[in-house]
Design a protein around this motif. Structure first.
Motif, PDB file in Angstrom:
ATOM      1  N   THR A  74      -7.185   0.152  -3.615  1.00 36.38           N
ATOM      2  CA  THR A  74      -6.840  -1.000  -2.776  1.00 36.38           C
ATOM      3  C   THR A  74      -5.943  -1.958  -3.554  1.00 36.38           C
ATOM      4  O   THR A  74      -6.237  -2.253  -4.719  1.00 36.38           O
ATOM      5  N   HIS A 105       1.822   5.042   0.730  1.00 37.88           N
ATOM      6  CA  HIS A 105       1.499   5.947   1.832  1.00 37.88           C
ATOM      7  C   HIS A 105       1.128   7.323   1.282  1.00 37.88           C
ATOM      8  O   HIS A 105       1.791   8.331   1.567  1.00 37.88           O
ATOM      9  N   ASP A 106       0.088   7.396   0.501  1.00 38.55           N
ATOM     10  CA  ASP A 106      -0.396   8.659  -0.053  1.00 38.55           C
ATOM     11  C   ASP A 106      -1.882   8.506  -0.364  1.00 38.55           C
ATOM     12  O   ASP A 106      -2.513   7.491  -0.019  1.00 38.55           O
ATOM     13  N   CYS A 107      -2.439   9.540  -1.014  1.00 38.22           N
ATOM     14  CA  CYS A 107      -3.877   9.530  -1.345  1.00 38.22           C
ATOM     15  C   CYS A 107      -4.200   8.426  -2.349  1.00 38.22           C
ATOM     16  O   CYS A 107      -5.275   7.829  -2.284  1.00 38.22           O
ATOM     17  N   ASN A 153      -4.657   5.252  -0.512  1.00 39.65           N
ATOM     18  CA  ASN A 153      -5.873   5.186   0.287  1.00 39.65           C
ATOM     19  C   ASN A 153      -7.090   4.823  -0.557  1.00 39.65           C
ATOM     20  O   ASN A 153      -8.001   4.126  -0.079  1.00 39.65           O
ATOM     21  N   HIS A 154      -7.138   5.314  -1.785  1.00 40.27           N
ATOM     22  CA  HIS A 154      -8.299   5.077  -2.637  1.00 40.27           C
ATOM     23  C   HIS A 154      -8.165   3.792  -3.441  1.00 40.27           C
ATOM     24  O   HIS A 154      -9.168   3.120  -3.701  1.00 40.27           O
ATOM     25  N   ILE A 209       0.855  -1.191   0.000  1.00 37.69           N
ATOM     26  CA  ILE A 209       0.000   0.000   0.000  1.00 37.69           C
ATOM     27  C   ILE A 209       0.884   1.231   0.000  1.00 37.69           C
ATOM     28  O   ILE A 209       1.786   1.355   0.842  1.00 37.69           O
TER      29      ILE A 209
END
Length: 258
Positions: free
Chosen positions: A38, A30-32, A35-36, A28
């Protein structure tokens, strides 16, 4: 005393060689975006040859259900008889979905449709003195415009319908009745006619013909605008805006009521 410089070797070059670099989609971010979006779930090392294509495949369904070629001309040539679907007859009839209302008593019919007795369209009151269809004037002049003076792209100037004569005393007298005109009157050169005599001669042509009366211009005394008090000086009685508004109104109404 000389000091020797201590050199330290570093393995860091655009990151590190000791730790594992996180890569997408297994890790994953570590930014936007992380987060969106997956990352992939399950087994990431599963290759294309690891799927059971013989069990679940669209191509296998086509081979089993689509008519094939018996003569072997081309691949998938449809020379075989097509498969027909058997119609289903074990379905309910259309009237099986509606309730049976035959056992219910008959309802009383309403006195008015939708139980509304009010008038739908309101009648308009027609005036008894309204003119009929033949009372209107059809042969009227179209595209009427007020006369204006132009000077090649400059400001336009209105041509007043009634010419205002600025004089200390009104010494003009009618040529026929020899009376001082009251209100607007007509003038052509030095000949003056009051409104009464002008309208009478226009109708009966007793002294002047209509072709000659067309040369007369309507004039007016300046007593409603200026006050001379017997001298050549003038005192302003009405504002210029009011005077121009009156001239525009008279010029417009003269197109319909000459």
């Amino acid at each position: 005393m000389l000091f020797a410089e201590k050199t330290v070797s570093s393995d860091v070059a655009f990151g590190t060689t000791v730790q594992n670099r996180p890569t997408f989609p297994t890790d994953i971010a570590h930014d936007c975006f992380g987060n969106h979006q997956t990352p992939l779930r399950g087994v990431p090392q599963l290759g294309p040859g690891s799927y059971n294509n013989e069990d679940k495949s669209t191509f296998r369904y086509v081979l089993d259900h689509q008519p094939m070629s018996r003569r072997g001309y081309t691949f998938n040539a449809r020379t075989e008889e097509r498969k027909t679907f058997e119609p289903k007859t074990d379905v309910p009839s259309p009237d099986a979905y509606q309730m049976d209302l035959t056992h219910l008593p008959d309802k009383k019919r309403s006195f008015k449709p939708f139980n509304a007795a009010s008038q739908r369209f309101h009648t308009r009151c027609k005036s008894a003195g309204a003119p009929g269809p033949g009372s209107y004037e059809c042969d009227v002049k179209q595209n009427r415009q007020v006369h204006m003076l132009h000077n090649f792209g400059g400001r336009t100037k209105l041509v007043p319908l009634v010419k205002t004569k600025c004089m200390s005393f009104n010494t003009d007298k009618c040529l026929i009745c020899l009376q001082t005109p009251v209100g607007d009157y007509y003038q052509y050169r030095k000949e003056i006619l009051c409104a009464t005599c002008y309208n009478f001669n226009w109708q009966w042509q007793e002294k002047f013909k209509r072709t000659y009366l067309q040369a007369f211009q309507k004039v007016r005394d300046c007593s409603y605008v200026h006050e001379h008090a017997g001298t050549s000086a003038k005192i302003q009685l009405v504002d210029d805006k009011v005077t121009k508004k009156l001239q525009r109104k008279e010029a417009y109404l003269s197109l319909y009521w000459p």
